[in-house]
Write a protein that holds these residues in place. Structure first.
Motif, mmCIF file in Angstrom:
data_model
loop_
_atom_site.group_PDB
_atom_site.id
_atom_site.type_symbol
_atom_site.label_atom_id
_atom_site.label_comp_id
_atom_site.label_asym_id
_atom_site.label_seq_id
_atom_site.Cartn_x
_atom_site.Cartn_y
_atom_site.Cartn_z
ATOM 1 N N ASN A 141 23.761 -29.357 20.378
ATOM 2 C CA ASN A 141 23.066 -29.238 19.094
ATOM 3 C C ASN A 141 21.557 -29.431 19.223
ATOM 4 O OD1 ASN A 141 24.915 -29.169 16.394
ATOM 5 N ND2 ASN A 141 26.043 -30.062 18.095
ATOM 6 N N ILE A 142 21.137 -30.475 19.964
ATOM 7 C CA ILE A 142 19.697 -30.720 20.112
ATOM 8 C C ILE A 142 19.058 -29.621 20.954
ATOM 9 C CG2 ILE A 142 17.968 -32.308 21.033
ATOM 10 C CD1 ILE A 142 19.898 -34.602 20.388
ATOM 11 N N GLY A 143 19.782 -29.180 21.999
ATOM 12 C CA GLY A 143 19.250 -28.105 22.845
ATOM 13 C C GLY A 143 18.981 -26.841 22.060
ATOM 14 N N TYR A 144 19.939 -26.447 21.243
ATOM 15 C CA TYR A 144 19.758 -25.237 20.447
ATOM 16 C C TYR A 144 18.699 -25.425 19.352
ATOM 17 C CZ TYR A 144 23.167 -21.952 22.274
ATOM 18 O OH TYR A 144 23.805 -21.025 23.059
ATOM 19 N N ALA A 145 18.582 -26.635 18.819
ATOM 20 C CA ALA A 145 17.536 -26.901 17.828
ATOM 21 C C ALA A 145 16.153 -26.715 18.447
ATOM 22 C CB ALA A 145 17.686 -28.314 17.268
ATOM 23 N N VAL A 146 15.979 -27.220 19.667
ATOM 24 C CA VAL A 146 14.682 -27.103 20.357
ATOM 25 C C VAL A 146 14.390 -25.644 20.702
ATOM 26 C CG1 VAL A 146 13.413 -27.722 22.451
ATOM 27 C CG2 VAL A 146 14.758 -29.456 21.241
ATOM 28 N N ILE A 147 15.390 -24.945 21.243
ATOM 29 C CA ILE A 147 15.190 -23.538 21.614
ATOM 30 C C ILE A 147 14.864 -22.695 20.377
ATOM 31 C CG2 ILE A 147 16.329 -21.476 22.541
ATOM 32 C CD1 ILE A 147 17.986 -23.393 24.319
ATOM 33 N N GLY A 148 15.631 -22.899 19.303
ATOM 34 C CA GLY A 148 15.375 -22.149 18.069
ATOM 35 C C GLY A 148 14.000 -22.449 17.501
ATOM 36 N N SER A 149 13.600 -23.719 17.561
ATOM 37 C CA SER A 149 12.276 -24.093 17.040
ATOM 38 C C SER A 149 11.166 -23.432 17.852
ATOM 39 C CB SER A 149 12.119 -25.618 17.075
ATOM 40 O OG SER A 149 13.098 -26.246 16.280
ATOM 41 N N ILE A 150 11.327 -23.398 19.175
ATOM 42 C CA ILE A 150 10.314 -22.757 20.038
ATOM 43 C C ILE A 150 10.192 -21.276 19.693
ATOM 44 C CG2 ILE A 150 9.803 -22.067 22.418
ATOM 45 C CD1 ILE A 150 11.056 -24.733 23.309
ATOM 46 N N TYR A 180 16.186 -31.468 11.489
ATOM 47 C CA TYR A 180 16.005 -32.434 12.577
ATOM 48 C C TYR A 180 16.426 -33.834 12.149
ATOM 49 C CZ TYR A 180 13.927 -29.568 16.197
ATOM 50 O OH TYR A 180 13.744 -28.653 17.192
ATOM 51 N N TYR A 181 16.252 -34.150 10.885
ATOM 52 C CA TYR A 181 16.726 -35.461 10.400
ATOM 53 C C TYR A 181 18.241 -35.560 10.573
ATOM 54 C CZ TYR A 181 17.246 -39.565 7.413
ATOM 55 O OH TYR A 181 17.539 -40.814 6.939
ATOM 56 N N CYS A 182 18.940 -34.494 10.217
ATOM 57 C CA CYS A 182 20.410 -34.484 10.378
ATOM 58 C C CYS A 182 20.800 -34.643 11.847
ATOM 59 C CB CYS A 182 20.975 -33.175 9.830
ATOM 60 S SG CYS A 182 21.092 -33.104 8.043
ATOM 61 N N ILE A 183 20.156 -33.894 12.721
ATOM 62 C CA ILE A 183 20.502 -33.936 14.142
ATOM 63 C C ILE A 183 20.266 -35.322 14.730
ATOM 64 C CG2 ILE A 183 19.715 -33.124 16.415
ATOM 65 C CD1 ILE A 183 19.459 -30.367 15.212
ATOM 66 N N ILE A 184 19.120 -35.910 14.409
ATOM 67 C CA ILE A 184 18.787 -37.225 14.968
ATOM 68 C C ILE A 184 19.727 -38.305 14.448
ATOM 69 C CG2 ILE A 184 17.011 -39.035 15.000
ATOM 70 C CD1 ILE A 184 14.942 -36.723 15.009
ATOM 71 N N THR A 185 19.964 -38.280 13.114
ATOM 72 C CA THR A 185 20.784 -39.349 12.524
ATOM 73 C C THR A 185 22.262 -39.204 12.860
ATOM 74 O OG1 THR A 185 20.910 -38.060 10.458
ATOM 75 C CG2 THR A 185 19.203 -39.760 10.601
ATOM 76 N N ILE A 186 22.696 -38.015 13.271
ATOM 77 C CA ILE A 186 24.112 -37.838 13.639
ATOM 78 C C ILE A 186 24.298 -37.961 15.145
ATOM 79 C CG2 ILE A 186 26.043 -36.220 13.690
ATOM 80 C CD1 ILE A 186 25.050 -35.121 11.006
ATOM 81 N N PHE A 187 23.607 -37.137 15.916
ATOM 82 C CA PHE A 187 23.904 -37.045 17.345
ATOM 83 C C PHE A 187 23.188 -38.104 18.176
ATOM 84 C CE2 PHE A 187 24.702 -32.802 15.608
ATOM 85 C CZ PHE A 187 26.037 -32.675 15.966
ATOM 86 N N VAL A 188 21.902 -38.303 17.953
ATOM 87 C CA VAL A 188 21.172 -39.291 18.764
ATOM 88 C C VAL A 188 21.708 -40.694 18.515
ATOM 89 C CG1 VAL A 188 18.918 -40.339 19.195
ATOM 90 C CG2 VAL A 188 19.099 -37.858 18.848
ATOM 91 N N ILE A 189 21.876 -41.063 17.235
ATOM 92 C CA ILE A 189 22.318 -42.428 16.898
ATOM 93 C C ILE A 189 23.738 -42.692 17.380
ATOM 94 C CG2 ILE A 189 22.949 -43.901 14.931
ATOM 95 C CD1 ILE A 189 20.417 -42.870 13.542
ATOM 96 N N HIS A 190 24.635 -41.711 17.253
ATOM 97 C CA HIS A 190 26.013 -41.911 17.720
ATOM 98 C C HIS A 190 26.094 -41.913 19.246
ATOM 99 C CE1 HIS A 190 27.107 -41.065 13.539
ATOM 100 N NE2 HIS A 190 28.278 -41.623 13.821
#
Length: 464
Positions: A141-150, A180-190
């Motif tokens: 999820n984070i990888g695709y978020a970064v690639i899509g953002s770039i 990004y708030y959703c990604i951080i609060t779901i995947f990074v925190i867990h």
């Protein structure tokens, strides 16, 4: 549930702004997918306990399994949706179709591998017991978020049009912050197993609410993703609004039938030797009155404002008065006190007609040997033009009705009771108002209020 509804509202706004636009559609899909996360949590926390009480024969494992499938869909499809949006945002689907298809196929392959390793029916178990599950989901999820953002940031950077670049930047602000708030609060925190912060994703409601307000603000100020919000001020409870639709229909019907009658009359006059028949003249006069009626009512209900010009208040008053003097030769004294001479930003001809209508009413209200006093001045919130007469005045009941369409106290065939309605409509279009003060047998005062933002002093007008 409130967060889900807020996300649905944003998705609906964006989708229906331009549902044929590919970016709008995928933008809306991303928000709808995000709403699944909050919706499934609401279902498990609030709905499932009620269902277990009412239907005890259904075991909780069934609801947990359903929750697992929704979670799998959310975790695995969201990156696909986001990367597709980013590629369409940057027109990669048009400019490099091969790369577009390869990225999508690669994403589908990654999803298939994850489904094989982590069966969707057991996603809830993996969430609670497998750390490797969170590492894999976070990487994806984070990888695709970064690639899509770039991809999207490159599109903004390479955009040659300054205006389109600015609008694309605003779109990214609306999309990326809550994503990004959703990604951080779901995947990074867990993944880091920060127990005290695992429910912080619920605070996303404040960010989503801010995004919604920002969206509405931009849509109102300049338009956003195909929609521009505008507000029109009107008296919703007035007879003017109620009568408008039916009057337009009646006028349209009258015009059609008048045209037929006029054509028929021309043919009858050609066929008859004596084309001055009194009956035909009566019909002709009646048709002219009907034409005059439709023109006046159309002007009353839909005043056409040509555009704003800068005009001296003295010119407005004197041009309106000149036309009135030509129509009335009564022994009536007119005085003008225009000591506060200013320039008004207005539709010049429309305002002259408003002043003309009020002065004409003043002339008609005075039988003989009266006076009309015209003055201009400032009050607390506006610039005013006051027209006062020494005529018969009005009763309190008449004052309540004078601005109603078709109300008139004049007993003739040329007044239709739309003059003052027209005056009120024109002043409202100029964001001003019209005020009346009167008593029976003591004359009447009509005061036109112009908002100060439409007023310029002689000095400011001279400087442009």
């Amino acid at each position: 549930m409130i967060l889900s509804i807020a996300l649905w509202v944003i998705a609906a706004f964006i989708f229906f702004s331009d549902r044929y636009n590919k970016i709008n559609r995928w933008f809306a899909y991303c928000y709808l997918l995000a709403s699944l996360g909050t919706l499934k949590e609401f279902f498990m926390d609030k709905v499932v306990p009620v269902l277990l009480y009412r239907y005890p024969q259904v075991e909780i494992s069934a609801y947990v399994t359903a929750n697992s499938y929704v979670t799998a869909f959310l975790y695995l499809v969201s990156p696909l949706c986001f990367i597709t949006l980013s590629m369409k945002f940057s027109d990669l689907d048009k400019n490099n179709k091969k790369a577009f298809l390869m990225i999508q196929l690669l994403t589908v392959l990654i999803i298939s591998v994850y489904l094989f390793i982590y069966p969707p029916a057991q996603f809830k178990f993996f969430q609670l017991n497998r750390v490797d599950f969170w590492y894999c989901m976070s990487l994806y999820n984070i990888g695709y978020a970064v690639i899509g953002s770039i991809i999207m940031f490159r599109s903004v950077k390479n955009e040659s049009s300054h205006e389109i670049k600015r609008r694309k930047r605003i779109i990214l602000e609306v999309l990326l912050l809550p994503y990004y708030y959703c990604i951080i609060t779901i995947f990074v925190i867990h993944t880091l197993n920060l127990d005290g912060l695992k429910k912080i994703w619920k605070d996303n409601i404040y960010l989503v609410a801010a995004v919604l307000l920002f969206y509405i603000y931009i849509a109102y100020k300049e338009g956003f993703m195909g929609v521009k919000i505008s507000f029109t001020k009107y008296d919703w409870h007035s007879e003017m609004q109620i009568a408008n639709t039916s009057t337009q229909y009646i006028n349209h019907m009258l015009k059609n039938h008048i045209a037929k009658i006029s054509w028929s009359m021309d043919n009858i006059r050609k066929k008859l030797e004596d084309n001055q028949l009194e009956e035909l003249d009566i019909i002709d006069r009646s048709m002219k009155q009907l034409v005059s009626f439709t023109e006046k009512t159309n002007k009353c209900f839909s005043p056409k404002i040509a555009g704003d010009e800068l005009c001296c208040s003295t010119k407005l008053i004197y041009e309106a008065l000149e036309a009135c003097n030509a129509a009335h030769s009564n022994n009536i004294q007119v005085t003008i006190d225009n000591k506060d001479e200013v320039f008004i930003i207005c539709d010049v001809q429309a305002i002259i007609e408003v002043i003309h209508n009020i002065i004409m009413n003043a002339f008609e209200a005075i039988a003989q040997n009266g006076s009309i006093d015209i003055a201009s001045f400032y009050d607390k919130k506006s610039f005013c033009i006051k027209i006062a007469d020494s005529g018969t005045g009005m009763t309190a009941d008449q004052m309540k009705q004078i601005f109603k369409p078709f109300y008139t106290t004049k007993k003739n065939n040329t007044n239709f009771g739309v003059g003052l309605s027209y005056c009120k409509s024109v002043m409202q279009v100029h964001h001003g108002s019209i005020e009346v003060i009167s008593d029976k047998n003591t004359g009447a005062q009509f005061i036109l209020h112009f908002p100060l933002k439409r007023i310029k002093s002689k000095e400011l007008a001279a400087n442009g």
